[in-house]
Motif scaffolding. Structure first.
Motif, PDB file in Angstrom:
ATOM      1  N   PHE A 193      41.452  -5.225  -6.262  1.00 60.15           N
ATOM      2  CA  PHE A 193      40.898  -4.838  -4.971  1.00 60.15           C
ATOM      3  C   PHE A 193      41.772  -3.753  -4.339  1.00 60.15           C
ATOM      4  N   ARG A 206      35.090  -7.424   0.789  1.00 57.37           N
ATOM      5  CA  ARG A 206      35.201  -6.690  -0.482  1.00 57.37           C
ATOM      6  C   ARG A 206      35.943  -7.499  -1.540  1.00 57.37           C
ATOM      7  N   ILE A 207      36.663  -8.541  -1.127  1.00 60.05           N
ATOM      8  CA  ILE A 207      37.364  -9.403  -2.081  1.00 60.05           C
ATOM      9  C   ILE A 207      36.361 -10.406  -2.623  1.00 60.05           C
ATOM     10  N   THR A 208      35.890 -10.176  -3.808  1.00 62.06           N
ATOM     11  CA  THR A 208      34.792 -10.967  -4.356  1.00 62.06           C
ATOM     12  C   THR A 208      35.217 -12.333  -4.863  1.00 62.06           C
ATOM     13  N   ARG A 222      40.308 -14.355  -1.579  1.00 62.49           N
ATOM     14  CA  ARG A 222      39.910 -13.931  -0.232  1.00 62.49           C
ATOM     15  C   ARG A 222      40.413 -14.921   0.816  1.00 62.49           C
TER      16      ARG A 222
END
Length: 337
Positions: free
Chosen positions: A321, A137-139, A144
């Motif tokens: 996030f 989910r960490i784009t 990330r």
């Protein structure tokens, strides 16, 4: 595994060492007993068949209190166990005089000192290779990758927080990540872009960036530099060294922060997970008369319902996030294998 009921000083020393190990995960010579008692004294006093001094016994009990307990829990725990170990000490002391101990029945709590829940609740670092898939989910690729290196998981919940403590089993430690100059720059650049994207160019005569002293001031200060505005550090828990003045900054060319100048503070931190930033906003408004409305962070602990606390403080959070129950459960599963 119950310990043998034995009123001898040697048995008391043996059981005390086991009890300390179970509650702290450390040997009795590794537990900090305070400035006036050396660790070696505790080790030496319980390594033989002599009766451990009563004052040292109670100091050892106080030192073994779980660090995750809040003030009330600590007080109750110390009171309970001090009473139990004093009773045990009195029985052992009676045997040294050749007397029959008044209470021949061992206390149930002492009998169970080798049983859970006294197991150590250690935090373990999750292998980044296991964390990465859960963090999809960490784009932002860089954020990330950094995050995956600093995920810690515990068996049982630990209480965290500076003002209102909450139990968590997964912690993302971007404080430690920020000790790397490379990671610190990446995280600050990411946050500065979000601030500028939402608020545009910041006027250094009308805007400051603030971070709690207990928050990530390494990243917060760098974000202020990147945005070209002054930086304020706000102490929310420790006693301020300058006569109770909680807001600290450089002196010389700083802006006038009087309320009639219309200065606004933007709060910046790596993770919003409790009431810390609400406290920052209150201190800025009270001590400096600074309007404080916007708060930016990389992560929001949605599993801790932080939005309600921020709303109560009239703060609007912009977080990139979220850490929610699903992510916490996923990371915990991966840690458990």
């Amino acid at each position: 595994m119950a310990l043998e009921p034995d009123d001898s000083p040697a048995a008391l020393n043996r059981d005390l060492r086991i009890w300390v190990k179970n509650w702290t995960g450390k040997g009795i010579g590794q537990v900090a007993l305070g400035a006036n008692i050396s660790n070696s004294r505790a080790y030496a006093a319980t390594a033989n068949t002599n009766l451990v001094p009563r004052d040292l016994l109670l100091a050892i009990v106080r030192a073994a209190v779980p660090i995750t307990y809040d003030s009330e829990q600590r007080t109750d725990w110390i009171r309970q166990w001090s009473r139990e170990w004093e009773r045990r000490w009195e029985r052992a002391e009676a045997t040294t005089r050749g007397e029959r101990p008044r209470d021949l029945q061992p206390d149930p709590a002492i009998q169970q000192i080798a049983e859970p829940p006294a197991r150590p609740n250690r935090a373990v670092r999750l292998d980044p290779r296991l964390a990465m898939p859960a963090l999809d989910r960490i784009t932002d690729v860089t954020v990330r990758a950094i995050t995956s290196e600093y995920v810690f998981v515990t068996q049982d919940p630990l209480l965290v927080g500076y003002h209102k403590r909450s139990p968590i089993t997964v912690y993302i430690d971007l404080h430690s990540a920020s000790c790397s100059s490379h990671h610190r720059e990446s995280l600050a650049q990411f946050l500065a872009r979000r601030v500028r994207r939402k608020l545009g160019g910041l006027d250094p005569d009308r805007t400051v960036i603030a971070t709690a002293r207990e928050g990530n001031i390494l990243v917060g200060n760098r974000v202020a530099e990147l945005c070209g505005v002054p930086f304020l550090m706000v102490r929310t828990t420790s006693r301020p060294p300058r006569f109770g003045y909680a807001v600290e900054r450089t002196f010389g060319d700083e802006i006038d922060v009087a309320i009639n100048n219309g200065v606004e503070a933007i709060i910046v931190d790596d993770i919003v997970m409790g009431s810390l930033n609400s406290k920052v906003a209150k201190l800025l408004r009270v001590h400096e008369g600074i309007a404080t409305r916007n708060c930016f962070s990389i992560f929001e602990r949605a599993d801790l319902s932080v939005q309600d606390r921020l709303a109560d403080a009239d703060l609007v959070l912009d977080s990139a996030f979220t850490i929610d129950d699903d992510l916490v459960a996923d990371l915990k599963r991966r840690a458990e294998g």
